[in-house]
Design an enzyme around this catalytic site. Structure first.
Site, PDB file in Angstrom:
ATOM      1  N   ARG A  30       0.823  -1.215   0.000  1.00 38.27           N
ATOM      2  CA  ARG A  30       0.000   0.000   0.000  1.00 38.27           C
ATOM      3  C   ARG A  30       0.854   1.260   0.000  1.00 38.27           C
ATOM      4  NH1 ARG A  30      -5.472  -0.271   1.300  1.00 38.27           N
ATOM      5  NH2 ARG A  30      -6.212  -2.346   0.907  1.00 38.27           N
ATOM      6  N   ARG A  34      -3.470   7.064   0.630  1.00 39.48           N
ATOM      7  CA  ARG A  34      -3.941   8.294   1.275  1.00 39.48           C
ATOM      8  C   ARG A  34      -2.940   9.008   2.155  1.00 39.48           C
ATOM      9  NH1 ARG A  34      -9.517   5.636   3.078  1.00 39.48           N
ATOM     10  NH2 ARG A  34      -7.985   4.009   3.373  1.00 39.48           N
ATOM     11  N   ARG A  43      -7.545  12.049  -5.652  1.00 44.80           N
ATOM     12  CA  ARG A  43      -8.803  11.391  -5.258  1.00 44.80           C
ATOM     13  C   ARG A  43      -9.973  12.364  -5.086  1.00 44.80           C
ATOM     14  NH1 ARG A  43     -11.474   8.513  -4.411  1.00 44.80           N
ATOM     15  NH2 ARG A  43     -11.441   7.171  -2.589  1.00 44.80           N
ATOM     16  N   ASP A  79      -6.682  -2.631  -7.357  1.00 45.04           N
ATOM     17  CA  ASP A  79      -7.241  -3.207  -6.136  1.00 45.04           C
ATOM     18  C   ASP A  79      -7.536  -4.668  -6.400  1.00 45.04           C
ATOM     19  OD1 ASP A  79      -8.383  -2.239  -3.342  1.00 45.04           O
ATOM     20  OD2 ASP A  79      -9.697  -3.801  -4.107  1.00 45.04           O
ATOM     21  N   TYR A 154     -14.844 -11.772   0.472  1.00 46.46           N
ATOM     22  CA  TYR A 154     -15.620 -10.569   0.119  1.00 46.46           C
ATOM     23  C   TYR A 154     -16.871 -10.946  -0.679  1.00 46.46           C
ATOM     24  CZ  TYR A 154     -11.954  -7.449   1.787  1.00 46.46           C
ATOM     25  OH  TYR A 154     -11.067  -6.771   2.575  1.00 46.46           O
TER      26      TYR A 154
HETATM   27  O1  CP3 Z   1      -0.016  -1.352  -2.532  1.00 41.48           O
HETATM   28  C1  CP3 Z   1      -0.304  -0.448  -3.341  1.00 41.48           C
HETATM   29  O2  CP3 Z   1       0.117   0.717  -3.247  1.00 41.48           O
HETATM   30  C2  CP3 Z   1      -1.143  -0.806  -4.555  1.00 41.48           C
HETATM   31  C3  CP3 Z   1      -2.524  -0.549  -4.423  1.00 41.48           C
HETATM   32  C4  CP3 Z   1      -3.465  -1.490  -3.671  1.00 41.48           C
HETATM   33  C5  CP3 Z   1      -4.778  -1.064  -3.294  1.00 41.48           C
HETATM   34  N1  CP3 Z   1      -5.427  -2.132  -2.780  1.00 41.48           N
HETATM   35  C6  CP3 Z   1      -5.335   0.294  -3.496  1.00 41.48           C
HETATM   36  C7  CP3 Z   1      -6.385   0.748  -2.545  1.00 41.48           C
HETATM   37  C8  CP3 Z   1      -3.346  -2.831  -3.291  1.00 41.48           C
HETATM   38  C9  CP3 Z   1      -2.133  -3.769  -3.424  1.00 41.48           C
HETATM   39  C10 CP3 Z   1      -4.587  -3.226  -2.733  1.00 41.48           C
HETATM   40  C11 CP3 Z   1      -4.855  -4.585  -2.265  1.00 41.48           C
HETATM   41  C12 CP3 Z   1      -6.049  -4.838  -1.423  1.00 41.48           C
HETATM   42  N2  CP3 Z   1      -7.302  -4.295  -1.530  1.00 41.48           N
HETATM   43  C13 CP3 Z   1      -6.077  -5.796  -0.383  1.00 41.48           C
HETATM   44  C14 CP3 Z   1      -4.916  -6.675   0.007  1.00 41.48           C
HETATM   45  C15 CP3 Z   1      -3.926  -5.945   0.852  1.00 41.48           C
HETATM   46  C16 CP3 Z   1      -4.370  -5.674   2.264  1.00 41.48           C
HETATM   47  O3  CP3 Z   1      -4.354  -4.492   2.623  1.00 41.48           O
HETATM   48  O4  CP3 Z   1      -4.687  -6.629   2.975  1.00 41.48           O
HETATM   49  C17 CP3 Z   1      -7.375  -5.781   0.169  1.00 41.48           C
HETATM   50  C18 CP3 Z   1      -7.863  -6.632   1.318  1.00 41.48           C
HETATM   51  C19 CP3 Z   1      -8.150  -4.836  -0.576  1.00 41.48           C
HETATM   52  C20 CP3 Z   1      -9.587  -4.482  -0.404  1.00 41.48           C
HETATM   53  C21 CP3 Z   1      -9.708  -3.056  -0.035  1.00 41.48           C
HETATM   54  N3  CP3 Z   1      -9.694  -2.008  -0.930  1.00 41.48           N
HETATM   55  C22 CP3 Z   1      -9.751  -2.492   1.281  1.00 41.48           C
HETATM   56  C23 CP3 Z   1      -9.788  -3.275   2.560  1.00 41.48           C
HETATM   57  C24 CP3 Z   1      -9.750  -1.088   1.136  1.00 41.48           C
HETATM   58  C25 CP3 Z   1      -9.664  -0.047   2.245  1.00 41.48           C
HETATM   59  C26 CP3 Z   1     -10.911   0.651   2.646  1.00 41.48           C
HETATM   60  C27 CP3 Z   1     -10.564   2.013   3.260  1.00 41.48           C
HETATM   61  O5  CP3 Z   1     -11.049   3.013   2.727  1.00 41.48           O
HETATM   62  O6  CP3 Z   1      -9.821   2.070   4.245  1.00 41.48           O
HETATM   63  C28 CP3 Z   1      -9.725  -0.815  -0.250  1.00 41.48           C
HETATM   64  C29 CP3 Z   1      -9.651   0.514  -0.885  1.00 41.48           C
HETATM   65  C30 CP3 Z   1      -8.294   0.857  -1.379  1.00 41.48           C
HETATM   66  N4  CP3 Z   1      -7.561   0.108  -2.265  1.00 41.48           N
HETATM   67  C31 CP3 Z   1      -7.567   2.032  -1.069  1.00 41.48           C
HETATM   68  C32 CP3 Z   1      -6.362   1.971  -1.819  1.00 41.48           C
HETATM   69  C33 CP3 Z   1      -5.262   3.004  -1.898  1.00 41.48           C
HETATM   70  C34 CP3 Z   1      -8.069   3.105  -0.084  1.00 41.48           C
HETATM   71  C35 CP3 Z   1      -7.990   4.500  -0.464  1.00 41.48           C
HETATM   72  C36 CP3 Z   1      -8.860   5.049  -1.521  1.00 41.48           C
HETATM   73  O7  CP3 Z   1     -10.082   4.780  -1.558  1.00 41.48           O
HETATM   74  O8  CP3 Z   1      -8.300   5.812  -2.313  1.00 41.48           O
END
Ligand code: CP3
Length: 359
Positions: A30, A34, A43, A79, A154
């Site tokens: 990640r 943010r 965003r 994602d 999910y």
């Molecule tokens: O690592 C990186 O920089 C690449 C981008 C990346 C995202 N999601 C962007 C994202 C990666 C590798 C993921 C993987 C992902 N997504 C996982 C596996 C990794 C982990 O953290 O366990 C999971 C479980 C997800 C599902 C998901 N998507 C979650 C739990 C969330 C967070 C919800 C929140 O708002 O806190 C997301 C949204 C998400 N995916 C964001 C980002 C940067 C959040 C910010 C946004 O909405 O811009």
């Protein structure tokens, strides 16, 4: 190794192959997100999925942490849910919640209707982003996909979950349906990862973040065979295959046995213990507690050094966090960590310190 006309820093790939490195390589799960004001600014105009569908913008966001933090690898900005849409299930990504399905997957018909999609047809923007990055990045690019258990959680729960009741009951009570679901997910993700490598990704990571919620025997019976098949399929590509989940201390030996060439470790398991479990034929990646980035720099530095000492005890080590960067992390703290990892002298440290002194 070269990407386009640029000489590429390859210490990440060397460490994945357990070859000697000049410096310990580092990247952060990640690492685009943010915590970075520039990302938050983007965003304001674009949703996360808009960014993913816009190759030029997506490539820019993928590259931002490489330029700002000096990390040794980029990870595709996307994602784990993006291919779930391509399999035919609608979802939204809700801020501070995570993925929420329009309708959860529960029945035999639901599973039958999932599509093992063609990446070039359904997600051309992902592959275009990768092709663009592969020619311009100064570091290797990591492609990724969600692991089958995590994606299933999910899909079946309908969103984030604490105890995965529907998912585990499906797995235990209807192993026939569960097997069909795992087969489809693992085949679709293997195909998706293969397309990413063919487009220019130099390594891939399977994020099976929630697989550590399973008992060891449930993992072996209901998930491991599919991971093993996925990894065997991808092994033909000759790129590092990273497998990661949280709370997976008890599963690490099985991860190596299933064919991962790099095993991701969360912060709960010390890296020397992880090494005992996985053996010497794989590399390790991890495992600073992401919360330690909120401590004062001197405290953070000690935490980073403890991880480095344990990680560099044996060849094949990539510094990372034990899970993703938290959204309120200070960017300057991440920059400091990269600098400390890059100035760490593994040989000198291991020569001068006993295990007890490092504890
Ligand atoms: O690592 C990186 O920089 C690449 C981008 C990346 C995202 N999601 C962007 C994202 C990666 C590798 C993921 C993987 C992902 N997504 C996982 C596996 C990794 C982990 O953290 O366990 C999971 C479980 C997800 C599902 C998901 N998507 C979650 C739990 C969330 C967070 C919800 C929140 O708002 O806190 C997301 C949204 C998400 N995916 C964001 C980002 C940067 C959040 C910010 C946004 O909405 O811009």
């Amino acid at each position: 190794m070269r990407n386009g006309d640029f000489a590429v820093n390859n210490r990440f790939l060397r460490a994945c192959r357990r070859e000697p490195v000049d410096r310990v390589p580092v990247w952060f799960m990640r690492q685009a997100g943010r915590y970075d004001p520039e990302y938050r600014h983007i965003r304001e105009t674009y949703t996360l999925l808009d960014i993913c569908r816009e190759p030029e913008l997506c490539a820019r966001v993928t590259r931002m942490p490489v330029d700002k933090l000096g990390v040794d690898a980029a990870i595709l900005f996307s994602d784990i849910m993006v291919p779930v849409g391509a399999m035919g299930m609608s979802f939204s990504l809700q801020e501070h919640v995570g993925p929420v399905m329009e309708r959860p997957l529960r029945t035999e018909e639901d599973i039958a209707s999932l599509r093992v999609f063609e990446p070039e047809e359904e997600l051309p923007f992902v592959l275009e982003t990768i092709r663009h990055l592969a020619n311009t990045l100064p570091v290797p690019l990591i492609g990724f996909a969600g692991g089958p258990f995590t994606l299933a959680s999910y899909m079946v729960e309908g969103g984030p979950s604490r105890d995965y009741v529907h998912t585990k009951v499906l797995m235990l009570a209807r192993p026939d349906l569960w097997g069909r679901l795992m087969s489809k997910l693992s085949q679709a993700m293997a195909r998706y990862l293969r397309a990413q490598v063919q487009a220019g990704a130099s390594a891939v990571q399977i994020f099976d973040s929630w697989v550590g919620s399973l008992s060891v025997h449930a993992f072996r019976a209901h998930v491991k065979p599919y991971i093993q098949a996925m990894l065997a399929d991808l092994a033909q590509l000759g790129v590092p295959l990273i497998y990661f989940g949280v709370h997976t201390g008890e599963l690490l030996a099985d991860f190596a046995e299933a064919g991962a060439t790099v095993v991701g470790v969360d912060w709960r398991t010390p890296l020397d213990r992880a090494r005992q479990r996985v053996g010497t034929s794989v590399a390790l990646q991890g495992n600073l507690d992401p919360v330690s980035l909120f401590a004062p720099p001197d405290v953070l530095r000690r935490e980073v050094e403890t991880v480095l000492w344990l990680g560099t005890e044996s060849p094949g080590y990539i510094f990372n966090l034990g899970h993703g960067v938290k959204p309120t992390t200070d960017l300057a703290q991440l920059q400091r960590v990269v600098e400390w990892v890059h100035t760490f002298e593994p040989k000198a440290q291991t020569a001068h310190c006993t295990k007890e002194e490092r504890a």
